[in-house]
Write a protein that holds these residues in place. Sequence first.
Motif, mmCIF file in Angstrom:
data_model
loop_
_atom_site.group_PDB
_atom_site.id
_atom_site.type_symbol
_atom_site.label_atom_id
_atom_site.label_comp_id
_atom_site.label_asym_id
_atom_site.label_seq_id
_atom_site.Cartn_x
_atom_site.Cartn_y
_atom_site.Cartn_z
ATOM 1 N N GLY A 124 0.822 -1.210 0.000
ATOM 2 C CA GLY A 124 0.000 0.000 0.000
ATOM 3 C C GLY A 124 0.853 1.254 0.000
ATOM 4 O O GLY A 124 0.512 2.251 -0.643
ATOM 5 N N THR A 125 1.974 1.196 0.697
ATOM 6 C CA THR A 125 2.907 2.324 0.705
ATOM 7 C C THR A 125 3.482 2.551 -0.690
ATOM 8 O O THR A 125 3.559 3.682 -1.168
ATOM 9 C CB THR A 125 4.041 2.078 1.723
ATOM 10 O OG1 THR A 125 3.467 1.940 3.025
ATOM 11 C CG2 THR A 125 5.054 3.208 1.726
ATOM 12 N N VAL A 126 3.881 1.466 -1.354
ATOM 13 C CA VAL A 126 4.392 1.590 -2.726
ATOM 14 C C VAL A 126 3.299 2.137 -3.636
ATOM 15 O O VAL A 126 3.555 3.033 -4.457
ATOM 16 C CB VAL A 126 4.920 0.235 -3.256
ATOM 17 C CG1 VAL A 126 5.285 0.342 -4.734
ATOM 18 C CG2 VAL A 126 6.122 -0.220 -2.452
ATOM 19 N N LEU A 127 2.087 1.640 -3.499
ATOM 20 C CA LEU A 127 0.975 2.125 -4.327
ATOM 21 C C LEU A 127 0.736 3.620 -4.096
ATOM 22 O O LEU A 127 0.566 4.384 -5.053
ATOM 23 C CB LEU A 127 -0.298 1.328 -4.039
ATOM 24 C CG LEU A 127 -1.542 1.761 -4.814
ATOM 25 C CD1 LEU A 127 -1.333 1.616 -6.314
ATOM 26 C CD2 LEU A 127 -2.748 0.947 -4.355
ATOM 27 N N ALA A 128 0.739 4.032 -2.852
ATOM 28 C CA ALA A 128 0.537 5.455 -2.549
ATOM 29 C C ALA A 128 1.651 6.303 -3.162
ATOM 30 O O ALA A 128 1.391 7.384 -3.717
ATOM 31 C CB ALA A 128 0.479 5.660 -1.031
ATOM 32 N N MET A 129 2.892 5.820 -3.078
ATOM 33 C CA MET A 129 4.016 6.565 -3.674
ATOM 34 C C MET A 129 3.922 6.541 -5.198
ATOM 35 O O MET A 129 4.297 7.518 -5.852
ATOM 36 C CB MET A 129 5.338 6.026 -3.176
ATOM 37 C CG MET A 129 5.606 6.349 -1.719
ATOM 38 S SD MET A 129 7.278 5.969 -1.141
ATOM 39 C CE MET A 129 7.273 4.185 -1.138
#
Length: 83
Positions: A73-78
């Motif tokens: 989710g962090t990668v997706l948000a970035m």
Amino acid sequence: MNIDLIGAIAGALTTIAFIPQVWRVWKTRSARDLSLSMYLIFISGVVLWLAYGLLLGALPIIAANGVTLLLAGTVLAMKIKFG
């Protein structure tokens, strides 16, 4: 070897695999080469695995997919923020 131990080790390894990706995108502030559709599909699968683990009460599945969801989710948000 205990079945839960095998699950815990497998979950830990597949979860840890996302740490270099999170670090690289954060460091370079670029996610241009990452596939948005891959991350959307992957996160959907992780959410379902997490739900499955919760329904079974299987701690290795819950822990691994909870942390994987956070990292992916962090990668997706970035990816959304940095492109």
